[in-house]
Motif scaffolding. Structure first.
Motif, short mmCIF file in Angstrom:
data_model
loop_
_atom_site.label_atom_id
_atom_site.label_comp_id
_atom_site.label_asym_id
_atom_site.label_seq_id
_atom_site.Cartn_x
_atom_site.Cartn_y
_atom_site.Cartn_z
N VAL A 68 3.99 6.98 -1.92
CA VAL A 68 3.93 7.37 -0.51
C VAL A 68 4.63 6.30 0.33
N MET A 69 5.35 6.75 1.33
CA MET A 69 5.90 5.86 2.36
C MET A 69 5.54 6.48 3.70
N ALA A 70 5.31 5.63 4.68
CA ALA A 70 4.96 6.10 6.02
C ALA A 70 5.36 5.02 7.01
N GLU A 71 5.19 5.34 8.29
CA GLU A 71 5.46 4.38 9.35
C GLU A 71 4.30 4.38 10.33
N LYS A 72 4.02 3.20 10.84
CA LYS A 72 3.00 3.06 11.88
C LYS A 72 3.49 2.00 12.85
N ASP A 73 3.54 2.35 14.11
CA ASP A 73 4.01 1.44 15.15
C ASP A 73 5.39 0.87 14.81
N GLY A 74 6.26 1.72 14.27
CA GLY A 74 7.63 1.33 13.96
C GLY A 74 7.80 0.49 12.71
N ARG A 75 6.74 0.28 11.96
CA ARG A 75 6.82 -0.54 10.74
C ARG A 75 6.60 0.32 9.50
N LYS A 76 7.49 0.17 8.52
CA LYS A 76 7.35 0.91 7.27
C LYS A 76 6.19 0.38 6.45
N VAL A 77 5.53 1.30 5.77
CA VAL A 77 4.43 0.96 4.87
C VAL A 77 4.66 1.71 3.57
N LEU A 78 4.56 0.99 2.47
CA LEU A 78 4.81 1.54 1.14
C LEU A 78 3.49 1.54 0.37
N PHE A 79 3.20 2.63 -0.33
CA PHE A 79 1.96 2.77 -1.10
C PHE A 79 2.30 3.18 -2.53
N GLU A 80 1.76 2.47 -3.50
CA GLU A 80 1.87 2.85 -4.91
C GLU A 80 0.46 3.09 -5.43
N VAL A 81 0.22 4.29 -5.94
CA VAL A 81 -1.09 4.68 -6.42
C VAL A 81 -1.13 4.52 -7.94
N GLU A 82 -2.13 3.81 -8.41
CA GLU A 82 -2.32 3.60 -9.85
C GLU A 82 -3.74 3.99 -10.25
N THR A 83 -3.88 4.37 -11.50
CA THR A 83 -5.19 4.66 -12.07
C THR A 83 -5.51 3.54 -13.05
N GLU A 84 -6.71 3.56 -13.58
CA GLU A 84 -7.11 2.49 -14.50
C GLU A 84 -6.16 2.35 -15.67
N GLY A 85 -5.83 3.45 -16.30
CA GLY A 85 -4.94 3.41 -17.45
C GLY A 85 -3.51 3.05 -17.11
N SER A 86 -3.03 3.49 -15.97
CA SER A 86 -1.63 3.23 -15.64
C SER A 86 -1.37 1.78 -15.23
N LEU A 87 -2.40 1.07 -14.81
CA LEU A 87 -2.21 -0.33 -14.43
C LEU A 87 -1.72 -1.18 -15.59
N ASP A 88 -2.07 -0.80 -16.81
CA ASP A 88 -1.68 -1.58 -17.99
C ASP A 88 -0.29 -1.27 -18.51
N ALA A 89 0.31 -0.23 -18.02
CA ALA A 89 1.63 0.18 -18.52
C ALA A 89 2.71 -0.79 -18.07
N PRO A 90 3.62 -1.17 -18.97
CA PRO A 90 4.72 -2.05 -18.57
C PRO A 90 5.54 -1.49 -17.40
N SER A 91 5.71 -0.18 -17.37
CA SER A 91 6.48 0.40 -16.26
C SER A 91 5.76 0.22 -14.93
N ALA A 92 4.43 0.27 -14.94
CA ALA A 92 3.67 0.05 -13.69
C ALA A 92 3.83 -1.39 -13.22
N ARG A 93 3.79 -2.31 -14.15
CA ARG A 93 3.96 -3.73 -13.78
C ARG A 93 5.34 -3.95 -13.15
N ALA A 94 6.35 -3.32 -13.73
CA ALA A 94 7.71 -3.43 -13.19
C ALA A 94 7.78 -2.82 -11.79
N GLU A 95 7.14 -1.67 -11.61
CA GLU A 95 7.11 -1.02 -10.29
C GLU A 95 6.43 -1.90 -9.26
#
Length: 136
Positions: free
Chosen positions: A60-87
């Motif tokens: 997810v990406m959004a803006e508030k008061d002219g500032r960009k905000v980036l969100f990455e959603v992870e689950t318990e299992g995905s936190l351990d994945a090498p690709s998640a760490r790279a992200e």
């Protein structure tokens, strides 16, 4: 992209949906969340990692008061994945270089693990990168 079990994929989508609803209620604008129905054409912009020679797309990406905000959603299992760490590292570096706020969004039960992972990224800006936990 992280491979998740069907249960974790459902949890991932539910967290994204709850996050988007929360952002809308809090007055965020320009919300982009390609995983959700109704947002398919509003996919967040890819972010390139020179270290990994790969483009990663935040959930997810959004803006508030002219500032960009980036969100990455992870689950318990995905936190351990090498690709998640790279992200996570790619997004932290991007946020610090572009004065963007960065949130890793996780279920409540893995908040401490996500905070520890975020703390291990030396390139991040501490006052601009956070863990946001939500009920699963």
């Amino acid at each position: 992209m992280t491979i998740r079990s069907a249960t974790e994929e459902r949890q991932h989508l539910d967290l994204i949906d709850a996050l988007v609803v929360n952002l809308q209620q809090r007055g965020y604008e320009s919300i982009r969340a390609g995983h959700l129905e109704g947002f398919a054409s509003l996919r967040p912009e890819p972010i390139y990692s020179t270290e990994h020679d790969h483009h990663f797309v935040p959930d997810v990406m959004a803006e508030k008061d002219g500032r960009k905000v980036l969100f990455e959603v992870e689950t318990e299992g995905s936190l351990d994945a090498p690709s998640a760490r790279a992200e996570l590292k790619t997004f932290a570096v991007y946020a610090s270089e572009n004065q963007v706020l960065y949130y890793i969004v996780v279920p409540d039960n893995v908040r401490k693990k996500a905070e520890a992972m975020l703390a291990m990224i030396p390139e991040r800006r501490q006052r601009e990168s956070f863990v946001l936990s939500m009920p699963a």
